[in-house]
Scaffold this motif. Structure first.
Motif, PDB file in Angstrom:
ATOM      1  N   ILE A 118     -43.636   4.593-120.127  1.00 12.95           N
ATOM      2  CA  ILE A 118     -42.547   3.200-120.239  1.00 12.95           C
ATOM      3  C   ILE A 118     -43.099   2.322-119.772  1.00 12.95           C
ATOM      4  O   ILE A 118     -43.679   2.094-118.491  1.00 12.95           O
ATOM      5  CB  ILE A 118     -41.298   3.917-119.791  1.00 12.95           C
ATOM      6  N   VAL A 119     -42.989   1.188-120.465  1.00 16.13           N
ATOM      7  CA  VAL A 119     -43.284  -0.317-120.038  1.00 16.13           C
ATOM      8  C   VAL A 119     -42.153  -0.660-119.176  1.00 16.13           C
ATOM      9  O   VAL A 119     -40.862  -1.028-119.875  1.00 16.13           O
ATOM     10  CB  VAL A 119     -43.741  -1.221-120.829  1.00 16.13           C
ATOM     11  N   ALA A 120     -42.185  -1.121-117.929  1.00 15.87           N
ATOM     12  CA  ALA A 120     -40.934  -1.947-117.133  1.00 15.87           C
ATOM     13  C   ALA A 120     -41.143  -3.271-117.245  1.00 15.87           C
ATOM     14  O   ALA A 120     -41.858  -3.684-116.718  1.00 15.87           O
ATOM     15  CB  ALA A 120     -40.995  -1.339-115.880  1.00 15.87           C
ATOM     16  N   THR A 121     -40.122  -3.904-117.991  1.00 14.21           N
ATOM     17  CA  THR A 121     -40.567  -5.403-118.499  1.00 14.21           C
ATOM     18  C   THR A 121     -39.893  -6.332-117.570  1.00 14.21           C
ATOM     19  O   THR A 121     -38.376  -6.517-117.789  1.00 14.21           O
ATOM     20  CB  THR A 121     -40.339  -5.635-119.814  1.00 14.21           C
ATOM     21  N   GLY A 122     -40.227  -6.964-116.500  1.00  9.72           N
ATOM     22  CA  GLY A 122     -39.301  -7.666-115.735  1.00  9.72           C
ATOM     23  C   GLY A 122     -39.164  -9.110-116.324  1.00  9.72           C
ATOM     24  O   GLY A 122     -39.637  -9.351-117.283  1.00  9.72           O
ATOM     25  N   PHE A 123     -38.110  -9.662-115.698  1.00 11.39           N
ATOM     26  CA  PHE A 123     -37.604 -10.769-116.155  1.00 11.39           C
ATOM     27  C   PHE A 123     -38.687 -12.145-116.230  1.00 11.39           C
ATOM     28  O   PHE A 123     -38.657 -13.017-117.117  1.00 11.39           O
ATOM     29  CB  PHE A 123     -36.772 -11.424-115.036  1.00 11.39           C
ATOM     30  N   GLU A 124     -39.700 -11.922-115.692  1.00  9.88           N
ATOM     31  CA  GLU A 124     -40.924 -13.028-115.590  1.00  9.88           C
ATOM     32  C   GLU A 124     -41.840 -13.024-116.907  1.00  9.88           C
ATOM     33  O   GLU A 124     -42.325 -13.979-117.203  1.00  9.88           O
ATOM     34  CB  GLU A 124     -41.986 -12.704-114.412  1.00  9.88           C
ATOM     35  N   ALA A 125     -41.655 -11.998-117.489  1.00  9.07           N
ATOM     36  CA  ALA A 125     -42.442 -11.497-118.592  1.00  9.07           C
ATOM     37  C   ALA A 125     -42.499 -12.779-119.825  1.00  9.07           C
ATOM     38  O   ALA A 125     -41.275 -13.251-120.173  1.00  9.07           O
ATOM     39  CB  ALA A 125     -42.494 -10.501-119.236  1.00  9.07           C
ATOM     40  N   LEU A 165     -49.703  -4.353-116.961  1.00  6.02           N
ATOM     41  CA  LEU A 165     -49.827  -4.842-118.231  1.00  6.02           C
ATOM     42  C   LEU A 165     -49.848  -6.379-118.053  1.00  6.02           C
ATOM     43  O   LEU A 165     -48.873  -6.811-117.381  1.00  6.02           O
ATOM     44  CB  LEU A 165     -48.904  -4.515-119.214  1.00  6.02           C
ATOM     45  N   LEU A 166     -50.732  -7.007-118.536  1.00  8.49           N
ATOM     46  CA  LEU A 166     -50.728  -8.561-118.474  1.00  8.49           C
ATOM     47  C   LEU A 166     -50.727  -9.011-119.836  1.00  8.49           C
ATOM     48  O   LEU A 166     -51.327  -8.741-120.733  1.00  8.49           O
ATOM     49  CB  LEU A 166     -52.280  -8.883-117.813  1.00  8.49           C
ATOM     50  N   GLY A 167     -50.038 -10.112-120.124  1.00  9.81           N
ATOM     51  CA  GLY A 167     -49.889 -10.820-121.203  1.00  9.81           C
ATOM     52  C   GLY A 167     -50.363 -12.187-120.890  1.00  9.81           C
ATOM     53  O   GLY A 167     -51.519 -12.515-121.481  1.00  9.81           O
ATOM     54  N   THR A 168     -49.853 -13.307-120.542  1.00 10.42           N
ATOM     55  CA  THR A 168     -49.919 -14.535-120.671  1.00 10.42           C
ATOM     56  C   THR A 168     -51.395 -14.797-119.822  1.00 10.42           C
ATOM     57  O   THR A 168     -52.331 -15.464-120.386  1.00 10.42           O
ATOM     58  CB  THR A 168     -48.948 -15.365-119.720  1.00 10.42           C
ATOM     59  N   LEU A 213     -31.661  -8.920-116.966  1.00 16.03           N
ATOM     60  CA  LEU A 213     -32.669  -9.810-116.513  1.00 16.03           C
ATOM     61  C   LEU A 213     -33.135  -9.562-115.168  1.00 16.03           C
ATOM     62  O   LEU A 213     -33.301 -10.337-114.166  1.00 16.03           O
ATOM     63  CB  LEU A 213     -32.217 -11.153-116.405  1.00 16.03           C
ATOM     64  N   THR A 214     -33.525  -8.270-114.847  1.00 11.89           N
ATOM     65  CA  THR A 214     -33.902  -7.741-113.250  1.00 11.89           C
ATOM     66  C   THR A 214     -35.425  -8.372-113.264  1.00 11.89           C
ATOM     67  O   THR A 214     -36.281  -8.289-114.191  1.00 11.89           O
ATOM     68  CB  THR A 214     -33.827  -6.587-113.363  1.00 11.89           C
ATOM     69  N   GLY A 215     -35.783  -8.706-112.150  1.00  8.00           N
ATOM     70  CA  GLY A 215     -37.091  -9.232-111.964  1.00  8.00           C
ATOM     71  C   GLY A 215     -38.120  -7.852-111.557  1.00  8.00           C
ATOM     72  O   GLY A 215     -37.453  -6.803-111.293  1.00  8.00           O
ATOM     73  N   LEU A 216     -39.295  -8.174-111.994  1.00  7.18           N
ATOM     74  CA  LEU A 216     -40.121  -6.725-111.598  1.00  7.18           C
ATOM     75  C   LEU A 216     -40.343  -6.072-110.534  1.00  7.18           C
ATOM     76  O   LEU A 216     -40.242  -4.957-110.357  1.00  7.18           O
ATOM     77  CB  LEU A 216     -41.580  -7.260-112.037  1.00  7.18           C
ATOM     78  N   PHE A 217     -40.140  -6.888-109.472  1.00  2.87           N
ATOM     79  CA  PHE A 217     -40.159  -6.294-107.947  1.00  2.87           C
ATOM     80  C   PHE A 217     -38.938  -5.431-107.655  1.00  2.87           C
ATOM     81  O   PHE A 217     -39.163  -4.481-107.164  1.00  2.87           O
ATOM     82  CB  PHE A 217     -40.152  -7.395-106.967  1.00  2.87           C
ATOM     83  N   ALA A 218     -37.902  -5.682-108.234  1.00  5.52           N
ATOM     84  CA  ALA A 218     -36.808  -4.788-107.944  1.00  5.52           C
ATOM     85  C   ALA A 218     -36.693  -3.661-109.104  1.00  5.52           C
ATOM     86  O   ALA A 218     -36.506  -2.622-108.855  1.00  5.52           O
ATOM     87  CB  ALA A 218     -35.463  -5.739-108.175  1.00  5.52           C
ATOM     88  N   ALA A 262     -44.902  -4.712-116.045  1.00  8.68           N
ATOM     89  CA  ALA A 262     -45.291  -5.833-116.996  1.00  8.68           C
ATOM     90  C   ALA A 262     -44.041  -6.925-116.423  1.00  8.68           C
ATOM     91  O   ALA A 262     -43.110  -6.792-116.138  1.00  8.68           O
ATOM     92  CB  ALA A 262     -44.966  -5.883-118.506  1.00  8.68           C
ATOM     93  N   GLY A 263     -44.958  -8.266-116.447  1.00  7.37           N
ATOM     94  CA  GLY A 263     -43.974  -9.411-115.937  1.00  7.37           C
ATOM     95  C   GLY A 263     -44.360 -10.124-114.869  1.00  7.37           C
ATOM     96  O   GLY A 263     -44.342  -9.715-113.827  1.00  7.37           O
ATOM     97  N   GLY A 264     -45.386 -11.272-115.116  1.00 12.85           N
ATOM     98  CA  GLY A 264     -45.661 -12.131-114.300  1.00 12.85           C
ATOM     99  C   GLY A 264     -46.833 -11.632-113.621  1.00 12.85           C
ATOM    100  O   GLY A 264     -47.395 -12.344-112.354  1.00 12.85           O
ATOM    101  N   ILE A 265     -47.613 -10.602-113.952  1.00 10.63           N
ATOM    102  CA  ILE A 265     -48.746 -10.286-113.274  1.00 10.63           C
ATOM    103  C   ILE A 265     -50.020 -11.021-113.889  1.00 10.63           C
ATOM    104  O   ILE A 265     -50.109 -10.916-115.105  1.00 10.63           O
ATOM    105  CB  ILE A 265     -48.768  -8.733-113.619  1.00 10.63           C
ATOM    106  N   ALA A 266     -50.878 -11.607-113.045  1.00 12.93           N
ATOM    107  CA  ALA A 266     -51.723 -12.368-113.509  1.00 12.93           C
ATOM    108  C   ALA A 266     -53.114 -12.144-112.847  1.00 12.93           C
ATOM    109  O   ALA A 266     -54.367 -12.805-113.135  1.00 12.93           O
ATOM    110  CB  ALA A 266     -51.349 -13.987-113.711  1.00 12.93           C
ATOM    111  N   ASP A 267     -53.005 -11.546-111.713  1.00  9.89           N
ATOM    112  CA  ASP A 267     -54.206 -11.449-110.943  1.00  9.89           C
ATOM    113  C   ASP A 267     -54.334 -10.074-110.109  1.00  9.89           C
ATOM    114  O   ASP A 267     -53.340  -9.209-110.228  1.00  9.89           O
ATOM    115  CB  ASP A 267     -54.524 -12.532-110.035  1.00  9.89           C
ATOM    116  N   GLY A 268     -55.511 -10.041-109.274  1.00  9.18           N
ATOM    117  CA  GLY A 268     -55.778  -8.822-108.664  1.00  9.18           C
ATOM    118  C   GLY A 268     -54.286  -8.354-107.605  1.00  9.18           C
ATOM    119  O   GLY A 268     -54.240  -7.202-107.430  1.00  9.18           O
ATOM    120  N   ARG A 269     -53.724  -9.514-107.007  1.00 11.41           N
ATOM    121  CA  ARG A 269     -52.834  -9.343-106.022  1.00 11.41           C
ATOM    122  C   ARG A 269     -51.509  -8.571-106.807  1.00 11.41           C
ATOM    123  O   ARG A 269     -50.843  -7.931-106.309  1.00 11.41           O
ATOM    124  CB  ARG A 269     -52.340 -10.737-105.676  1.00 11.41           C
TER     125      ARG A 269
END
Ligand SMILES: Cc1cc2nc3c(=O)[nH]c(=O)nc-3n(C[C@H](O)[C@H](O)[C@H](O)COP(=O)(O)O)c2cc1C
Length: 390
Positions: free
Chosen positions: A191-198, A255-258, A213-218, A234-241
């Motif tokens: 299952i992809v958990a898709t945060g609000f940031e995506a 999962l990274l999109g942008t 519209l829950t954010g990914l951290f929650a 998924a959602g707002g992830i863009a680097d190793g952090r």
């Protein structure tokens, strides 16, 4: 604490953080997934991520059976590694939308000035806005990708079963814990958990997207706790952090999109990529204006001008289809004001370059962060974007 050399702790017999339920299931080297991009996926990007040991995905939104076959042939000529094909379920009867000529004319009216401005002929009412799900699914089954991912609902028991019998892993997308539970009950393999940031569309299906519209951290740790299958963050992830954080919160992959949309291999236009690294990308919005469904992107002239008539615009998928007739011309003409500039909240962290270079940087950054070194300055995003215009 001393930071070990990248990967020293994770190569060899003990694969450390790279060994998750998902990487084991699929034989991946790293728990990194490329997001599918309906309309903007490119076979070179998908293959590059798969060849680098992650899971490349390809978005088949709007593709006919024949185009799916051609795309898969191209993919197979570029990679022997596992990849994921993504299709949209027929949520809210999208493929059954058949307006009258008068309705179509009313939907076209607010967009007519843009066709004129860009020199694109006005479209006529098509026999269908989207290929039928069944047509796409039969072609996907025939292609036998390692993974089939679905958005906008729980794939039927028959769909899940036929994939399983064909050796295809199924993945569904959730924007709430309830959706994740429904997908788990529906028998998907991950299952992809898709945060609000995506970036892109919110694939909510149990409630309105505006109420999901829950954010990914929650969202992520709650979904991880709630379901039995591997979870992809998924959602707002863009680097190793971000990847390290997702794995720490219990994800089996990130999962990274942008971040990939900004790479050289992506099918996004140059003007779209330029906007992802512009100041405007700091304030992405969720709106139904561009397509008829809630989606995240960078606001532009089209958004500002259509906002007052938002209630009169066509429903999905008609709005997406009509606007999709002039957006390629806008992209070709370098007109960022008249396109859909899909992007997630992490857009300012996207660094461009090649997909292989990004994969390699993501891998070493994640290893370093998880090894306890924390976020050291040399791993900061190279562009000092946040001060550039101040
Ligand atoms: C241009 C674009 C198109 C997208 N199309 C699809 C799609 O067709 N199917 C899908 O499941 N997700 C789609 N997504 C969502 C991405 O696959 C991914 O989940 C999302 O971009 C992750 O968030 P991020 O952009 O913050 O990394 C799209 C995203 C973007 C930016």
């Amino acid at each position: 604490m001393t930071v070990p050399e990248n990967d020293v702790t994770v190569r060899g017999a003990n694969r450390g953080w790279k060994k998750t339920r998902l990487t084991e299931l699929l034989g991946l080297d790293v728990p990194i997934v490329l997001g599918p991009f309906g309309g903007l996926s490119s076979v070179t990007l998908t293959a590059a991520v798969s060849n680098a040991g992650g899971l490349g995905s390809f978005g088949l939104y709007g593709y006919s059976a024949e185009r799916i076959r051609q795309t898969v042939d191209q993919l197979r000529s570029l990679t022997a590694a596992p990849f994921n094909l993504n299709i949209w379920l027929d949520h809210e009867g999208a493929s059954e939308l058949h307006p009258t000529d008068d309705e179509f004319e009313a939907w076209l009216a607010p967009l007519k000035p843009y066709f004129t401005e860009l020199g694109v002929p006005l479209p006529e009412l098509p026999s269908q806005f989207l290929p039928a799900f069944d047509e796409q699914f039969e072609s996907l089954l025939e292609a036998r990708p390692a993974v089939a991912s679905f958005v906008y609902g729980v794939p039927s028991a028959e769909v899940v079963d036929r994939c399983r019998r064909a050796g295809i892993l199924t993945v569904g997308s959730a924007t709430t814990v309830d959706e994740a539970l429904a997908l788990d009950d529906g028998g998907v393999d991950a299952i992809v958990a898709t945060g609000f940031e995506a970036g892109g569309h919110r694939p909510s299906f149990l409630r309105h997207a505006e109420e999901s519209l829950t954010g990914l951290f929650a969202l992520l740790p709650q979904v991880v706790d709630a379901v039995s299958v591997p979870v992809i963050a998924a959602g707002g992830i863009a680097d190793g952090r971000g990847i390290a954080a997702a794995l720490t919160l219990g994800a089996d992959a990130a999962l990274l999109g942008t971040a990939f949309l900004a790479t050289e291999e992506s099918a996004a236009s140059d003007v779209h990529k330029a906007m992802i690294s512009s100041d405007d990308a700091r304030r992405t919005i969720l709106t139904r204006i561009y397509s008829g469904r809630l989606a995240r992107g960078i606001p532009n002239r089209l958004y500002a001008e259509l906002l007052p008539s938002a209630d009169d615009l066509a429903p999905f998928p008609a709005q997406n289809w009509i606007a999709g007739r002039f957006k390629p011309a806008a992209a070709q003409q370098g007109n960022a004001g008249l396109m859909s500039l899909w992007a997630g909240q992490g857009a300012p962290l996207a660094r461009g370059g090649s997909a292989a270079a990004l994969m390699s940087a993501l891998e070493s950054e994640t290893a370093r962060n998880l090894a306890g070194g924390g976020h050291t300055p040399e791993f900061r995003t190279p562009r000092n974007l946040f001060r550039a215009s101040e």
